[in-house]
Design a protein around this motif. Sequence first.
Motif, PDB file in Angstrom:
ATOM      1  N   PRO A 143      45.233  48.850  42.319  1.00 34.82           N
ATOM      2  CA  PRO A 143      46.276  48.239  43.153  1.00 34.82           C
ATOM      3  C   PRO A 143      47.662  48.399  42.513  1.00 34.82           C
ATOM      4  CG  PRO A 143      45.182  46.555  41.864  1.00 34.82           C
ATOM      5  CD  PRO A 143      44.522  47.866  41.497  1.00 34.82           C
ATOM      6  N   ARG A 144      48.684  48.176  43.296  1.00 35.36           N
ATOM      7  CA  ARG A 144      50.064  48.022  42.813  1.00 35.36           C
ATOM      8  C   ARG A 144      50.593  49.234  42.046  1.00 35.36           C
ATOM      9  NH1 ARG A 144      51.320  43.452  45.731  1.00 35.36           N
ATOM     10  NH2 ARG A 144      49.557  42.041  45.511  1.00 35.36           N
ATOM     11  N   THR A 145      50.078  50.429  42.341  1.00 39.04           N
ATOM     12  CA  THR A 145      50.564  51.599  41.624  1.00 39.04           C
ATOM     13  C   THR A 145      52.035  51.853  41.928  1.00 39.04           C
ATOM     14  OG1 THR A 145      48.366  52.536  41.720  1.00 39.04           O
ATOM     15  CG2 THR A 145      50.151  54.052  41.220  1.00 39.04           C
ATOM     16  N   GLU A 181      54.270  49.671  42.915  1.00 41.14           N
ATOM     17  CA  GLU A 181      55.096  48.633  42.304  1.00 41.14           C
ATOM     18  C   GLU A 181      55.298  48.901  40.809  1.00 41.14           C
ATOM     19  OE1 GLU A 181      52.770  48.053  44.502  1.00 41.14           O
ATOM     20  OE2 GLU A 181      53.277  46.380  45.828  1.00 41.14           O
ATOM     21  N   GLN A 222      48.816  48.748  36.087  1.00 34.54           N
ATOM     22  CA  GLN A 222      49.115  48.191  37.408  1.00 34.54           C
ATOM     23  C   GLN A 222      48.182  47.037  37.760  1.00 34.54           C
ATOM     24  OE1 GLN A 222      48.688  51.430  36.554  1.00 34.54           O
ATOM     25  NE2 GLN A 222      48.341  52.634  38.402  1.00 34.54           N
ATOM     26  N   GLU A 223      46.998  47.028  37.159  1.00 35.52           N
ATOM     27  CA  GLU A 223      46.088  45.893  37.412  1.00 35.52           C
ATOM     28  C   GLU A 223      46.649  44.605  36.808  1.00 35.52           C
ATOM     29  OE1 GLU A 223      41.520  46.993  37.663  1.00 35.52           O
ATOM     30  OE2 GLU A 223      42.451  47.854  35.870  1.00 35.52           O
ATOM     31  N   ASP A 258      49.292  43.469  38.954  1.00 36.32           N
ATOM     32  CA  ASP A 258      48.698  42.863  40.150  1.00 36.32           C
ATOM     33  C   ASP A 258      48.346  41.396  39.920  1.00 36.32           C
ATOM     34  OD1 ASP A 258      47.499  42.905  42.798  1.00 36.32           O
ATOM     35  OD2 ASP A 258      45.588  42.733  41.715  1.00 36.32           O
ATOM     36  N   ILE A 290      51.383  39.325  40.129  1.00 37.50           N
ATOM     37  CA  ILE A 290      51.923  39.211  41.490  1.00 37.50           C
ATOM     38  C   ILE A 290      51.037  38.325  42.374  1.00 37.50           C
ATOM     39  CG2 ILE A 290      52.439  40.506  43.607  1.00 37.50           C
ATOM     40  CD1 ILE A 290      53.319  42.824  41.783  1.00 37.50           C
ATOM     41  N   THR A 291      49.712  38.531  42.287  1.00 38.17           N
ATOM     42  CA  THR A 291      48.844  37.795  43.211  1.00 38.17           C
ATOM     43  C   THR A 291      48.450  36.419  42.693  1.00 38.17           C
ATOM     44  OG1 THR A 291      46.953  38.924  42.252  1.00 38.17           O
ATOM     45  CG2 THR A 291      47.821  39.815  44.316  1.00 38.17           C
TER      46      THR A 291
END
Lengths: 311, 251
Positions: free
Chosen positions: A36-38, A40, A97-98, A101, A104-105
């Motif tokens: 995810p979130r690559t 970003e 990116q994890e 993530d 962010i989440t």
Amino acid sequence: MNPKVKIAYWPQVVAFIMWLGTACLTYFFKNADDFPRTTEFAYLCFSIAIFCALTLSSNKVRYYGSWLLALALFAGGWELIQAKFVMLPRPFFGAPQELLDVFITDWYRLLDSLLHSLTLLLGGYILGCFIGFSIGIGMGWSLHFGYWAHPILRFFGPLPPVAFLPLLFAVIPSSWLAGELLMAFAAAFPVAVLTWSGIAGVNPNYYDVARTMGAKSFFLIRHVAIPAALPFVFVGMFMALGSCFYMLVVAEMLGVKAGLGFYMQWAQGWAAYPNMYAALIIMAVMCTSFMTLLFKVRNNLLRWQKENIKW
Amino acid sequence: MVKKQKIEINHLSHNYNLNNNELLVLDNINLIIKSQEFVIILGPSGCGKSTLLRMIAGLEQPSNGSIQVNGHEITKADPSRVVVFQDPTLYPWLTVWDNVNLGYKIRKEKNDQAVQSMLELIGLENFKSAYPHQLSGGMAQRVALARALVNDPSILILDEPLGKLDSLTRITMQKELVHLWRKRQFTGIMVTHDIEEALLLATRIIVMRQRPAHIIGEFRLNMSYPRHRDSEELIKIRKDIFHLLGHQSDW
């Protein structure tokens, strides 16, 4: 940092290039797995590159240029190894990116955990320091107080506070209160011992000087004994802070159902390792902030001392 | 302001308890010190001179005998009798100003004027916000003197106040001490083991012998200040003191 010393430009210039490179690597090359979130993360790297470019004229930032470069290499290398090639075993090692993530989440739960840890730490630490300081002054000043306090301190003081953990969690229904007491206990012992020895070591002539000018006991304690013992008190408070960090994690992992330690425990249960890294980072920031704060307070109160180390 | 203070020491003896042995440190001391004298007690180290000073200050009580000021027994310390120790014992956490201001702070009074003029008198008004570790030995001892004198004591008790200073600073400080004593008109009681210092400063020299300490001689010096080391009168007294302390012409 001496402003007259010339600070080289090249580390930050290279750092700019490397952060830009990391951003491109992240954005344009295909991930080896579904991370995810690559996008970003690529934007984040790009922002840091822009920051490097904009602050090139600042001596203050340029001083850390080599660090910016090293971090760029680390981020780029990590992205390449894990996100693009998955060379390290998953799920123990995540991609950058994890980690992003998670922030962010899950920021809400991380913040909540941080606040819980902070209250537990601050409450216990302040209570413990206060108790330890009072015991130390009592022992340093009054023989009667020392008669009773000294054996108790000697008997229970050296016991690692963790040893009380099973008992306290069983006896006290609120695990938060039990944690608070454990932290207070962990803080009180070093502060008490060092306050006591600080007061015992005060030059007796300091008292005589004040007494010939008409000072009574209260003045001698408040304005002679305590300031003279303060350097020792701070040594005790630093030791206390260290054991409080330790107790905080143990208490949260073993009993208290909130806080960063609990979050980590929970993350491990779900094999959510990136979450654990995120909690670790936040915990490190919290601990170092407390240390910094304590150093600031100390350096301000002990500015009369010849030498103060910089943290 | 002239402060009439007469100190009377009658049959004073004192024991120390050392490892359960009673040790006699002061033996039957009799001494009368009049107002505005500068009495110097001279004797070898460790002969109980400091103990005597602590008793005059009221920091310790004698085992036997009495010390009276104007007929009143000394039972406790009092700002009218201030001590200056061999070490400056400035509080390292206070600035020079706050150290000098200590007496007023203790008595919850405020007299910034007095503190300021005291600092000017010792020539350290530019150092008032310095901390003690930033001062030299001589400067620190001057601050200690100022801290004592700002209380306007009628009796200033000096326990080898120049003992740890280098010999050049010492000469300057001796001059300064005489200057302060003449200007502030206190009664000075000082302990030293330096014969020259005693000869240059005192109006009266009391010579003591050790274990147990007792008075073996007394000299009155009526010369004016500044005194010259080689004046005939001083040479004679110096000789007598040496003789009294057991050193013959071989030294």
